[in-house]
Design a protein around this motif. Structure first.
Motif, PDB file in Angstrom:
ATOM      1  N   LEU A 175       0.839  11.141   6.225  1.00  0.00           N
ATOM      2  CA  LEU A 175       1.319  10.154   7.056  1.00  0.00           C
ATOM      3  C   LEU A 175       2.123  10.573   8.209  1.00  0.00           C
ATOM      4  O   LEU A 175       1.839  10.324   9.475  1.00  0.00           O
ATOM      5  CB  LEU A 175       2.272   9.151   6.490  1.00  0.00           C
ATOM      6  CG  LEU A 175       1.545   7.990   5.493  1.00  0.00           C
ATOM      7  CD1 LEU A 175       2.540   7.175   4.600  1.00  0.00           C
ATOM      8  CD2 LEU A 175       0.698   6.970   6.512  1.00  0.00           C
ATOM      9  N   ALA A 176       2.920  11.567   7.768  1.00  0.00           N
ATOM     10  CA  ALA A 176       3.659  12.225   8.898  1.00  0.00           C
ATOM     11  C   ALA A 176       2.784  13.057   9.885  1.00  0.00           C
ATOM     12  O   ALA A 176       3.045  13.223  11.288  1.00  0.00           O
ATOM     13  CB  ALA A 176       4.672  13.269   8.418  1.00  0.00           C
ATOM     14  N   PHE A 210       0.135  10.176   0.744  1.00  0.00           N
ATOM     15  CA  PHE A 210       1.047  11.275   0.682  1.00  0.00           C
ATOM     16  C   PHE A 210       2.146  11.017   1.805  1.00  0.00           C
ATOM     17  O   PHE A 210       1.496  10.660   2.952  1.00  0.00           O
ATOM     18  CB  PHE A 210       0.752  12.480   0.472  1.00  0.00           C
ATOM     19  CG  PHE A 210       0.162  12.514  -0.893  1.00  0.00           C
ATOM     20  CD1 PHE A 210       0.840  12.237  -1.977  1.00  0.00           C
ATOM     21  CD2 PHE A 210      -1.105  13.243  -0.925  1.00  0.00           C
ATOM     22  CE1 PHE A 210       0.080  12.391  -3.412  1.00  0.00           C
ATOM     23  CE2 PHE A 210      -1.916  13.348  -2.122  1.00  0.00           C
ATOM     24  CZ  PHE A 210      -1.217  12.911  -3.531  1.00  0.00           C
ATOM     25  N   ASP A 211       3.224  11.343   1.747  1.00  0.00           N
ATOM     26  CA  ASP A 211       4.426  11.309   2.939  1.00  0.00           C
ATOM     27  C   ASP A 211       3.923  12.372   4.031  1.00  0.00           C
ATOM     28  O   ASP A 211       3.991  11.823   5.270  1.00  0.00           O
ATOM     29  CB  ASP A 211       5.980  11.533   2.377  1.00  0.00           C
ATOM     30  CG  ASP A 211       6.239  10.753   1.369  1.00  0.00           C
ATOM     31  OD1 ASP A 211       5.912   9.635   1.279  1.00  0.00           O
ATOM     32  OD2 ASP A 211       7.389  10.749   0.934  1.00  0.00           O
ATOM     33  N   ASP A 212       3.588  13.457   3.640  1.00  0.00           N
ATOM     34  CA  ASP A 212       3.207  14.602   4.793  1.00  0.00           C
ATOM     35  C   ASP A 212       1.853  14.158   5.121  1.00  0.00           C
ATOM     36  O   ASP A 212       1.855  14.644   6.628  1.00  0.00           O
ATOM     37  CB  ASP A 212       3.084  15.906   4.043  1.00  0.00           C
ATOM     38  CG  ASP A 212       2.059  16.025   2.560  1.00  0.00           C
ATOM     39  OD1 ASP A 212       1.806  14.890   2.314  1.00  0.00           O
ATOM     40  OD2 ASP A 212       1.872  17.168   2.112  1.00  0.00           O
ATOM     41  N   LEU A 241       5.410   0.443   3.234  1.00  0.00           N
ATOM     42  CA  LEU A 241       5.679   1.628   4.079  1.00  0.00           C
ATOM     43  C   LEU A 241       6.957   1.263   5.068  1.00  0.00           C
ATOM     44  O   LEU A 241       6.904   0.290   5.783  1.00  0.00           O
ATOM     45  CB  LEU A 241       4.312   1.749   4.823  1.00  0.00           C
ATOM     46  CG  LEU A 241       4.708   3.044   5.721  1.00  0.00           C
ATOM     47  CD1 LEU A 241       4.929   4.359   4.789  1.00  0.00           C
ATOM     48  CD2 LEU A 241       3.327   3.090   6.519  1.00  0.00           C
ATOM     49  N   GLU A 256      11.186  10.348   8.836  1.00  0.00           N
ATOM     50  CA  GLU A 256      12.043  10.277   7.816  1.00  0.00           C
ATOM     51  C   GLU A 256      11.360   9.240   6.980  1.00  0.00           C
ATOM     52  O   GLU A 256      11.495   7.835   7.539  1.00  0.00           O
ATOM     53  CB  GLU A 256      13.536   9.705   8.211  1.00  0.00           C
ATOM     54  CG  GLU A 256      14.360   9.330   6.736  1.00  0.00           C
ATOM     55  CD  GLU A 256      15.393   8.800   7.358  1.00  0.00           C
ATOM     56  OE1 GLU A 256      16.454   8.506   6.492  1.00  0.00           O
ATOM     57  OE2 GLU A 256      15.781   8.823   8.720  1.00  0.00           O
ATOM     58  N   ILE A 257      10.742   9.285   5.826  1.00  0.00           N
ATOM     59  CA  ILE A 257       9.991   8.225   5.041  1.00  0.00           C
ATOM     60  C   ILE A 257      11.212   7.589   4.262  1.00  0.00           C
ATOM     61  O   ILE A 257      11.645   8.240   3.383  1.00  0.00           O
ATOM     62  CB  ILE A 257       8.824   8.741   4.034  1.00  0.00           C
ATOM     63  CG1 ILE A 257       7.962   9.383   5.135  1.00  0.00           C
ATOM     64  CG2 ILE A 257       8.060   7.902   3.269  1.00  0.00           C
ATOM     65  CD1 ILE A 257       7.190   8.734   6.054  1.00  0.00           C
ATOM     66  N   LEU A 288       9.663   3.585   7.604  1.00  0.00           N
ATOM     67  CA  LEU A 288       9.783   4.738   7.878  1.00  0.00           C
ATOM     68  C   LEU A 288      10.489   4.881   9.162  1.00  0.00           C
ATOM     69  O   LEU A 288      10.606   3.625  10.007  1.00  0.00           O
ATOM     70  CB  LEU A 288       8.429   5.706   7.965  1.00  0.00           C
ATOM     71  CG  LEU A 288       7.265   5.329   8.874  1.00  0.00           C
ATOM     72  CD1 LEU A 288       7.612   5.710  10.461  1.00  0.00           C
ATOM     73  CD2 LEU A 288       6.109   5.673   8.327  1.00  0.00           C
ATOM     74  N   GLU A 309      10.645   4.533   2.469  1.00  0.00           N
ATOM     75  CA  GLU A 309       9.773   4.027   1.142  1.00  0.00           C
ATOM     76  C   GLU A 309       8.491   4.066   1.465  1.00  0.00           C
ATOM     77  O   GLU A 309       8.052   3.317   2.592  1.00  0.00           O
ATOM     78  CB  GLU A 309      10.278   2.444   1.042  1.00  0.00           C
ATOM     79  CG  GLU A 309       9.650   1.905  -0.322  1.00  0.00           C
ATOM     80  CD  GLU A 309       9.991   0.557  -0.803  1.00  0.00           C
ATOM     81  OE1 GLU A 309       9.428  -0.196  -1.410  1.00  0.00           O
ATOM     82  OE2 GLU A 309      11.049   0.101  -0.039  1.00  0.00           O
ATOM     83  N   ASN A 310       7.391   4.513   0.537  1.00  0.00           N
ATOM     84  CA  ASN A 310       6.305   4.655   0.670  1.00  0.00           C
ATOM     85  C   ASN A 310       5.455   4.514  -0.697  1.00  0.00           C
ATOM     86  O   ASN A 310       5.641   5.531  -1.217  1.00  0.00           O
ATOM     87  CB  ASN A 310       5.829   5.953   1.232  1.00  0.00           C
ATOM     88  CG  ASN A 310       4.381   6.184   1.404  1.00  0.00           C
ATOM     89  OD1 ASN A 310       3.366   5.193   1.567  1.00  0.00           O
ATOM     90  ND2 ASN A 310       3.869   7.468   1.642  1.00  0.00           N
TER      91      ASN A 310
END
Length: 311
Positions: free
Chosen positions: A58-59, A54-56, A162, A45-46, A164, A48-49
């Motif tokens: 990082l995931a 990109f969020d994906d 960042l 669960e992001i 999460l 703040e980034n």
């Protein structure tokens, strides 16, 4: 089948599987790679980034971080196993857990909240991932008290943040590679070089010396003549031949001198851990998985046989 450990380090185990055939060796290799359960970050669960990634992206990076998976075994509290000091036992699969979404029996929460307030580039690593249950599941790499060995997640500049929350859950490599406990799990056949005594005895001394010198693994080792009723060249570590086939090249002019073949029912395994489990633990758990599979096959065959008899 018999297992003999040849070498054991913190990250690697080398062992010999003997008195069995290639089907069992390959089954064990496949289980080592894809069916030993471990813990890995599965949901992120992001919050703040503002970094450059990109969020994906990082995931995906978080999912590949190896986590200590000692408690990702087979004995759960509900199965009657040892629950441990925390009363939780080994982790269950999230899909099999009785909770609505996630709970401590199937999930460990990791949190990361970093903001760069300096002019220099800030390096966010796995050291910044904080586990909810450090004693049950944490990052498997890096010095806990230092900055060495940690995995870089992202670089940040001043003003970037960042934040999460990541959920680590139990799974197997067959579902996704991030749950694989091994960097490598391979086996090779142990070769034998057989020299024909009759042909070898007809060669002169210089020809014999030249032939032996051609072998890059020519260190000798005593062996039982009853087991090897032929002239042989064997190294001190019992794996003389590396299948370079130089001996065959040098014997082309002397028919029948040399034969290179696989030693029957001997398989040399090399298993390297990602750090999630100790290498010897990976092998033991893989054997347990294989035993359970064989037990299920036997039970299903028994059921099918009974059904045929009834019909």
């Amino acid at each position: 089948p018999q297992v003999t450990i040849d070498e054991l380090t913190e990250d690697t185990i080398k062992f010999t599987l003997s008195k069995t055939d290639a089907s069992v060796a390959n089954a064990l290799r496949r289980v080592l790679l894809s069916e030993v359960p471990t813990m890995a970050i599965d949901k992120v669960e992001i919050i703040e980034n503002s970094t450059v990634l990109f969020d994906d992206f990082l995931a995906h990076r978080l999912g590949l971080v190896p986590l200590i998976s000692t408690h990702a075994g087979f004995n759960t509290q509900s199965d009657g196993g040892d629950a441990g000091a925390d009363g939780l036992g080994d982790f269950q699969y999230n899909r099999d857990c009785s909770c609505n979404a996630f709970c401590p029996r199937c999930t460990v929460t990791f949190e990361l909240d970093i903001k760069c307030e300096q002019d220099e580039t800030k390096y966010v690593t796995t050291k910044d991932l904080k586990s909810e249950y450090e004693g049950r599941c944490r990052v498997a790499v890096g010095d806990p008290d230092g900055n060495e060995g940690h995995i870089l997640l992202v670089k940040m500049r001043k003003g970037q943040r960042l934040k999460l929350r990541a959920l680590a859950q139990k799974g197997i490599g067959k579902e996704h590679a991030k749950w694989g406990p091994c960097c490598t799990a391979v086996f090779e056949y142990e070769p034998e070089v057989e020299l024909c005594q009759k042909v070898y005895s007809k060669m002169d001394e210089d020809a014999r010396a030249a032939y032996v010198e051609a072998c890059p693994k020519k260190l000798t080792k005593p062996f039982n003549p009853a087991d090897r009723p032929y002239a042989a060249v064997e190294s001190a570590d019992a794996v003389a031949c590396m299948t370079c086939l130089d001996c065959l090249d040098h014997s082309k002019s002397i028919p029948g001198l040399c034969v290179v073949r696989d030693k029957p029912q001997y398989f040399k395994f090399t298993v390297e851990s990602t750090g999630a489990l100790k290498p010897e633990e990976i092998v033991l758990r893989a054997i347990e998985v294989l035993k359970r599979k064989l037990k299920d096959v036997g039970a299903n065959l028994g059921t099918a046989a009974q059904a045929l008899n009834v019909d």
